[in-house]
Scaffold this motif. Structure first.
Motif, PDB file in Angstrom:
ATOM      1  N   LEU A  96       0.812  -1.210   0.000  1.00  0.00           N
ATOM      2  CA  LEU A  96       0.000   0.000   0.000  1.00  0.00           C
ATOM      3  C   LEU A  96       0.851   1.269   0.000  1.00  0.00           C
ATOM      4  N   SER A  97       2.011   1.228   0.632  1.00  0.00           N
ATOM      5  CA  SER A  97       2.857   2.424   0.756  1.00  0.00           C
ATOM      6  C   SER A  97       3.233   2.996  -0.609  1.00  0.00           C
ATOM      7  N   GLY A  98       3.344   2.143  -1.615  1.00  0.00           N
ATOM      8  CA  GLY A  98       3.735   2.606  -2.935  1.00  0.00           C
ATOM      9  C   GLY A  98       2.642   3.340  -3.690  1.00  0.00           C
ATOM     10  N   PHE A  99       1.413   3.323  -3.154  1.00  0.00           N
ATOM     11  CA  PHE A  99       0.286   3.942  -3.849  1.00  0.00           C
ATOM     12  C   PHE A  99      -0.073   5.322  -3.308  1.00  0.00           C
ATOM     13  N   ARG A 100       0.668   5.799  -2.344  1.00  0.00           N
ATOM     14  CA  ARG A 100       0.305   7.071  -1.708  1.00  0.00           C
ATOM     15  C   ARG A 100       0.233   8.224  -2.713  1.00  0.00           C
ATOM     16  N   SER A 101       1.261   8.385  -3.536  1.00  0.00           N
ATOM     17  CA  SER A 101       1.287   9.479  -4.508  1.00  0.00           C
ATOM     18  C   SER A 101       0.194   9.321  -5.557  1.00  0.00           C
ATOM     19  N   LEU A 102      -0.004   8.099  -5.999  1.00  0.00           N
ATOM     20  CA  LEU A 102      -1.015   7.845  -7.030  1.00  0.00           C
ATOM     21  C   LEU A 102      -2.422   8.102  -6.511  1.00  0.00           C
ATOM     22  N   LEU A 103      -2.679   7.696  -5.272  1.00  0.00           N
ATOM     23  CA  LEU A 103      -3.984   7.948  -4.668  1.00  0.00           C
ATOM     24  C   LEU A 103      -4.229   9.445  -4.484  1.00  0.00           C
ATOM     25  N   ARG A 104      -3.184  10.144  -4.026  1.00  0.00           N
ATOM     26  CA  ARG A 104      -3.318  11.580  -3.834  1.00  0.00           C
ATOM     27  C   ARG A 104      -3.628  12.279  -5.167  1.00  0.00           C
ATOM     28  N   GLN A 105      -2.929  11.872  -6.213  1.00  0.00           N
ATOM     29  CA  GLN A 105      -3.140  12.488  -7.524  1.00  0.00           C
ATOM     30  C   GLN A 105      -4.543  12.195  -8.054  1.00  0.00           C
ATOM     31  N   LEU A 143     -14.628  -6.258  -0.102  1.00  0.00           N
ATOM     32  CA  LEU A 143     -14.617  -5.253  -1.161  1.00  0.00           C
ATOM     33  C   LEU A 143     -14.752  -5.871  -2.552  1.00  0.00           C
ATOM     34  N   VAL A 144     -14.214  -7.047  -2.706  1.00  0.00           N
ATOM     35  CA  VAL A 144     -14.243  -7.708  -4.017  1.00  0.00           C
ATOM     36  C   VAL A 144     -15.669  -8.099  -4.422  1.00  0.00           C
ATOM     37  N   TYR A 183      -7.946   2.032   0.528  1.00  0.00           N
ATOM     38  CA  TYR A 183      -7.585   0.629   0.286  1.00  0.00           C
ATOM     39  C   TYR A 183      -8.130   0.103  -1.041  1.00  0.00           C
ATOM     40  N   TRP A 184      -9.436   0.296  -1.275  1.00  0.00           N
ATOM     41  CA  TRP A 184     -10.078  -0.268  -2.463  1.00  0.00           C
ATOM     42  C   TRP A 184      -9.480   0.303  -3.757  1.00  0.00           C
ATOM     43  N   PRO A 185      -9.311   1.617  -3.891  1.00  0.00           N
ATOM     44  CA  PRO A 185      -8.680   2.131  -5.115  1.00  0.00           C
ATOM     45  C   PRO A 185      -7.268   1.586  -5.317  1.00  0.00           C
ATOM     46  N   ALA A 186      -6.522   1.417  -4.223  1.00  0.00           N
ATOM     47  CA  ALA A 186      -5.164   0.875  -4.352  1.00  0.00           C
ATOM     48  C   ALA A 186      -5.200  -0.569  -4.841  1.00  0.00           C
ATOM     49  N   PHE A 187      -6.113  -1.368  -4.282  1.00  0.00           N
ATOM     50  CA  PHE A 187      -6.256  -2.759  -4.745  1.00  0.00           C
ATOM     51  C   PHE A 187      -6.589  -2.790  -6.239  1.00  0.00           C
ATOM     52  N   LEU A 188      -7.521  -1.921  -6.664  1.00  0.00           N
ATOM     53  CA  LEU A 188      -7.949  -1.909  -8.063  1.00  0.00           C
ATOM     54  C   LEU A 188      -6.823  -1.472  -8.989  1.00  0.00           C
TER      55      LEU A 188
END
Length: 596
Positions: free
Chosen positions: A213-222, A281-282, A316-321
């Motif tokens: 999950l840590s790798g998705f922080r920037s992408l989620l923020r954007q 979530l799935v 969480y859900w957007p990162a999983f997707l």
């Protein structure tokens, strides 16, 4: 196809995830492709979901509120010609369910069957028109979860590691130290609790599978910054962005089988059970046929969620997707909670509002109307029986019901037909200096009702259903004022001019009622059907497209003129007596729910 600028920015953000996760380069291209498919989706397809409800306890009005919002949006889309799907259901795995079943000496599946059936029964009785009721114990869901897990694992987003930290069994949630505070339990013992929910947390250390999950922080923020409508209302999008200001640690997505048996086993590792929230979530993908036939429907996904599960759906859900290379939901619509005298509903306080008893006392349509009329997504709303009775009597029984009764009563409408409109009595375009018998206020009413379908649609789209109902109620008041102002019962119908004006007053009023009945179908389907049937409006004439308000006023043919009214099935909504507030529903009548 040209890639949109904000997708290029997201692509750069994705590079950091890919490098840390050592994922193949085609993950990015697939994700961008899926986003473009998402953008170009046909606007005539709609997929709406509620959260799937946890079966550790019986349903309450908060669950019904979520379902009623989704049902309203689903019905409104169908009326506008959309091919719409609406999914709800029950979340039946996890440690909390396992413990609840053990506490009553029941097999977990039997326990889940009983509670899930109560949710299903509530929704059937409450006119919730879901097209799919999913349970996480179903085989189709197990297969989908296993596939989704395998995709994440093969793409390199899962790894085995040791999780050490706080965990709330009640919330089925992992927490960081900043999300925990000290408290004292009922016995005076010092404990740690979740700051957000107030539930007890325990320190745990075990070997689990972790999601990067840590790798998705920037992408989620954007994603959240570039898409203002991604999470609505706006205040909840800002909350999600605030969470991303802090570090986003990797997420434990499994539990040891020795601790949690009631769940789906990790593919290839039977000693681990998949984390309940990943499993739950799935479900949104299971309903639309992932991984074989999901593309069309998934690209039109809209979620309805309570604010307590915002993090799971906005982080969480957007990162999983993203990790799985799938499009993100079009909108995550968030609503607040219902309280009683300002306090959260809980068994310990004895203030849980039972939707079965409440709908028995105030009718199904009455409870639906109250929840959607009073519910404000941005803020918690307080449930109060006295307020409910006043609202239903004022807006449904007196204003709307009284208007219908006036227009269809044999004393005013002895022929029991949809009367004829006289353009010389109510000429078009004479708003400032009327030439007929209409007054300036009457033209304002016509203008308000003409604009009403657009106003209602816009409020539905923004989840402000209460504003749509406010607008309808305001127009109903205008129409009652119109009738009262011109008092058709005082006219001498043996005189031709008076007869034409009398019929025109009833025609205009019935046209207003037809619009109100059409627009209220998503909110109070039973009551709206009763109103439209009384006016003689056929099923195929009840769509948004068929509204065509006051056609004769615009010089066009009106298909309703001269049509015989439908049968009189009694008052539209029976007034509620004040003492009903303190009454308890009589036993044996719980299946006799109707809109009266």
């Amino acid at each position: 196809m040209k890639v949109k600028p904000h997708l290029t920015v997201l692509a750069r953000c994705f590079d950091s995830v890919r490098s840390r996760s050592q994922v193949s380069s085609n993950v990015l291209s697939k994700w961008i492709s899926s986003r473009l498919t998402h953008t170009d989706i046909s606007r005539k397809v709609f997929y709406i979901t509620t959260p799937i409800f946890y079966v550790n306890a019986a349903p309450h009005i908060g669950h019904l509120y979520s379902a009623a919002i989704a049902d309203c949006l689903h019905r409104s889309r169908v009326l506008r010609g959309f091919n719409s799907r609406f999914a709800t259901g029950t979340d039946e795995h996890g440690l909390k369910i396992q413990q609840a079943a053990e506490s009553v000496n029941k097999d977990p599946l039997r326990f889940c069957n009983e509670v899930s059936d109560r949710f299903k029964h509530l929704f059937e009785r409450s006119n919730i028109s879901c097209t799919d009721f999913i349970r996480t114990t179903e085989d189709r869901h197990h297969r989908t979860v296993e596939h989704f897990w395998t995709v994440l694992h093969e793409k390199g987003f899962l790894y085995k590691g040791t999780y050490e930290g706080w965990y709330s069994t009640q919330d089925e949630s992992f927490l960081t130290p900043t999300q925990v505070t000290e408290a004292t339990d009922v016995n005076g013992n010092e404990i740690k609790i979740s700051i957000e929910s107030g539930h007890k947390v325990e320190w745990m250390k075990e070997e689990n599978y972790m999601f990067r999950l840590s790798g998705f922080r920037s992408l989620l923020r954007q994603w959240l910054k570039e898409n203002p409508s991604a999470v609505q209302p706006e205040k909840f999008r800002h909350i999600a962005l605030q969470w991303l200001d802090d570090d986003l640690p990797d997420l434990s997505v499994s539990r040891q089988k020795s601790r949690l048996q009631w769940g789906i086993a990790v593919p290839g590792d039977p000693e681990q059970t998949i984390y309940v929230w990943l499993d739950a979530l799935v479900n949104y993908l299971t309903v639309v046929g992932y991984p074989e036939s999901h593309s069309l429907w998934w690209s039109a996904a809209h979620h309805i969620v309570g604010k307590d599960i915002l993090k799971f759906h906005a982080i969480y859900w957007p990162a999983f997707l993203m990790a799985a290379g799938l499009p993100l939901p079009q909108v995550v619509n968030v609503h607040s909670h219902w309280t009683v005298q300002g306090k959260k509903m809980s068994k310990s306080l004895g203030n849980v509002v039972d939707p079965f008893d409440t709908s028995e006392r105030y009718t199904v349509d009455g409870l639906r109307y109250f929840l959607l009329r009073q519910g404000v997504p941005e803020h918690d709303c307080d449930y109060d029986d006295t307020k409910l009775v006043k609202l239903l009597n004022s807006e449904l029984a007196d204003a709307l019901g009284g208007l219908l009764n006036r227009c269809t009563a044999p004393t005013l409408n002895p022929a029991q037909v949809y009367p004829y409109f006289c353009s010389s009595s109510f000429p078009k375009g004479c708003t400032k200096q009327p030439k007929g018998r209409a007054k300036p206020e009457d033209y304002k009413m016509v203008e308000s009702v003409t604009e009403l379908p657009t106003v209602v649609q816009e409020h539905f789209e923004s989840l402000h259903i209460y504003k749509a109902l406010e607008a309808i109620s305001a127009c109903v008041r205008q129409t009652n004022g119109f009738v009262q102002r011109h008092a058709p019962w005082k006219l001498d119908c043996t005189e031709a001019c008076d007869k034409q004006w009398h019929d025109t007053i009833l025609h205009v009023s019935m046209e207003c009622l037809r619009v109100y009945g059409t627009l209220l179908q998503p909110v109070v389907p039973g009551l709206a059907d009763k109103l439209l049937c009384r006016l003689g409006v056929r099923p195929e004439e009840r769509t948004w497209e068929a509204v065509h308000f006051l056609e004769k006023y615009h010089g066009r043919k009106c298909p309703f003129e001269g049509r015989t009214l439908g049968p009189d099935s009694g008052v539209l909504f029976t007034r509620l007596e004040r003492d009903i507030v303190n009454e308890k529903p009589k036993k044996g009548k719980k299946n006799k729910l109707n809109s009266q």
